[in-house]
Design a protein around this motif. Structure first.
Motif: not given
Length: 595
Positions: A203-204, A207, A210-211
């Motif tokens: 998930s990290y 992320r 994505y960020l």
């Protein structure tokens, strides 16, 4: 795990539902009763219809009975449709919101050290995941247990009336299945716990890609290779976890299936014997056949549900552990309130070591900050400057030594009231996906006075010209994450936005932790002049690498390896020709060369 502990944990979650909505409890129980009636009617329908046909009863009698049953089923279907598609989804979201807010409120009062502890973060993530649905899952399990229990009771009554001997097959299957399914609950919990840290790593990585704040470095460096490697490694480790625990789950599931099959084969064999021996009517046979199949299904359901209470209890332990955590710095505790600082702040022989670290970050720090004084904290990276600020804000308490405010020990003050005396711009400041005005005020902008305060603060920070040129002005959304009409600001503009908060907050003490690191020299000079003008009657604590901003400080403290090695005014420190003078000379040459 003891049964009483399992019951206590599950009742703990149910108590929240009771507190939030008593009507939900009553209505869902009524719905469960309705659920139990249907299988009983189906069994009786089979017996009555088949026996009526066999006995040659009038067709009208059969049709009246069928219409009545259809009416009951229609009511039940309408009831299920309403509750499953409208009532329950609405309540699910309401409960999830309330439970998440409880966690957020708890998280707000946990000290900063918690967030720098990976174990605490894992604990919080587990609790947050549970808050989204665990209370309703627990209650759903209770309802499932009651529904299956009621259905087994009702169908079992019919079976006992017709032939009680068949119940023995069911009881044998229950005891064996209960043993295996309880074991499965523990195995599944360990399975989930083993997967969670690996899924968090995956998930990290997702992320990061994505960020938006990461995208430039990801594209321009090889960090994407490290991230990809982390993702692949975590995925492979997940495969190993599935291989290890999935096999155990499969064997447990197989054992439970064997148990269920034993019930079915035994019951059907016995029923076949009764038919052959002529001791059962055709209608009773049909009813018993349906009852046996349904009883088997409800017994299987009961066996699968019982271990869920154990599994719920394991997860609830995580949730309760987080909610019941007692912060080392209790922000809810009553303490002395501060109307106005009269003399100042004093640190006496302060030492500090971060949790889970053996190295002291601050060593025997003693200094005084008088009311209205402008002091500067300078030094190289890692010298302990920002840690000192964390102690002043009581985000941490000293390991040894003490901090005094107006000769009163820090710990005696009400924590929120103490922190309200400070306005802070952190080195790692953050801006939020709200409007410019809300980012400045750090609350809603509700009145004309609020708007004027925002405008004046932006003027002093040097950002107003930019903001005034935007169509929505101070009501422009920061970032485009939730608003397509939002604006993306540069690093320097975001820093000016963060600095504007200091001007908007009428506090006695201003702390600036590298406030101009993203600003050009001209903007830095203007900001510095505006800051000093606005903080004329305030106490100012400035942390900076750029010694040009410390020239007008009343006193300068030079930190190195957690200790104060020099202190004095700018001119006094230059005359000492020590570390401060050396750093200042290096920076002065740089500015002269660039000039």
């Amino acid at each position: 795990m003891k049964i009483c502990h399992i019951l206590k944990n599950n009742l703990f979650m149910i108590s929240y539902i009771w507190r939030f909505s008593k009507s939900y409890i009553f209505l869902s129980i009524l719905s469960s009763i309705d659920f139990t009636i249907n299988p009983v009617i189906d069994i009786l329908l089979m017996k009555v219809v088949v026996d009526s046909i066999a006995e040659g009863k009038p067709l009208i009698n059969i049709m009246v009975f069928l219409v009545a049953v259809a009416g009951v089923n229609l009511f039940s279907a309408a009831n299920d449709a309403y509750f499953n598609n409208r009532y329950y989804p609405k309540k699910d979201e309401e409960f999830s919101r309330k439970m998440q807010l409880m966690l957020l409120d708890k998280r707000r009062v946990c000290e900063v050290s918690c967030y720098e502890n990976p174990e605490f973060y894992d604990s919080y993530m587990k609790a947050a995941n549970e808050a989204q649905g665990r209370p309703l899952w627990v209650w759903g399990t209770v309802l499932g247990f009651l529904r299956n229990l009621f259905a087994i009771g009702a169908i079992g009554t019919i079976v006992i009336i017709i032939d009680p001997f068949i119940i023995l097959f069911s009881l044998a299957g229950v005891l064996a299945g209960l043993f295996f399914s309880t074991k499965m609950g523990k195995v599944k919990f360990n399975f989930d716990m083993a997967k969670q840290p690996l899924e968090r790593k995956k998930s990290y990585v997702n992320r990061i890609f994505y960020l938006p704040q990461y995208i430039k470095e990801v594209k321009l460096s090889s960090i994407s290779n490290l991230l990809r490697e982390m993702f692949v490694t975590s995925s492979k480790e997940l495969v190993d976890v599935v291989h290890k625990w999935g096999g155990r789950v499969a064997w447990m599931d197989f054992a439970q299936t064997i148990t269920s099959s034993t019930i079915t084969v035994g019951a059907m064999g016995y029923l076949a014997y009764r038919i052959v021996s002529g001791n059962m009517s055709i209608g009773s046979f049909a009813a018993m056949l349906a009852a046996t199949n349904q009883l088997r299904g409800y017994l299987q359901g009961l066996l699968q549900i019982v271990p869920d209470f154990y599994k719920h209890s394991l997860f609830i332990d995580n949730y309760r552990q987080f909610l019941e955590y007692v912060p080392l710095i209790d922000e809810t505790k009553e303490g002395k309130e501060i109307d106005s600082m009269s003399s100042g702040i004093e640190l006496k022989n302060v030492n500090f070591t971060y949790p889970n670290s053996d190295e002291q970050t601050l060593k025997n720090v003693s200094l005084s900050i008088k009311k209205g004084e402008k002091i500067a904290i300078v030094g190289h990276n890692g010298a302990g400057k920002t840690t000192l600020i964390k102690l002043l804000l009581r985000l941490y308490d000293p390991t040894n030594g003490e901090i005094l405010l107006d000769n009163e020990v820090y710990k005696n003050f009400n924590v929120p009231k103490l922190r309200s005396k400070f306005s802070v711009v952190f080195q790692d400041y953050q801006c939020y996906a709200f409007t410019v005005a809300e980012n400045v005020l750090m609350r809603k902008c509700e009145t004309e006075e609020d708007e004027l305060l925002v405008v004046e603060s932006l003027k002093k920070s040097g950002l107003y010209d930019k903001i005034s040129s935007l169509p929505m002005g101070i009501h422009t959304a920061v970032t485009k994450e939730f608003n397509a009409k939002g604006t993306l600001f540069s690093g320097g503009e975001l820093q000016k936005l963060a600095i504007a908060r200091v001007f908007a907050n009428n506090s006695e003490i201003v702390i600036l932790d590298e406030p101009s690191s993203a600003l050009d020299p001209i903007s830095e000079h203007n900001m510095h002049e505006n800051m000093l003008a606005a903080a004329k009657d305030k106490t100012v604590i400035l942390i900076s690498h750029r010694l040009s901003t410390t020239l007008s400080a009343d006193k300068i403290y030079f930190f190195e390896k957690g200790e104060i090695i020099e202190s004095g005014t700018h001119n006094e420190l230059l005359q000492k020709k020590g570390k401060y003078a050396e750093m200042f000379e290096v920076q002065a040459k740089k500015y002269k060369y660039n000039g």
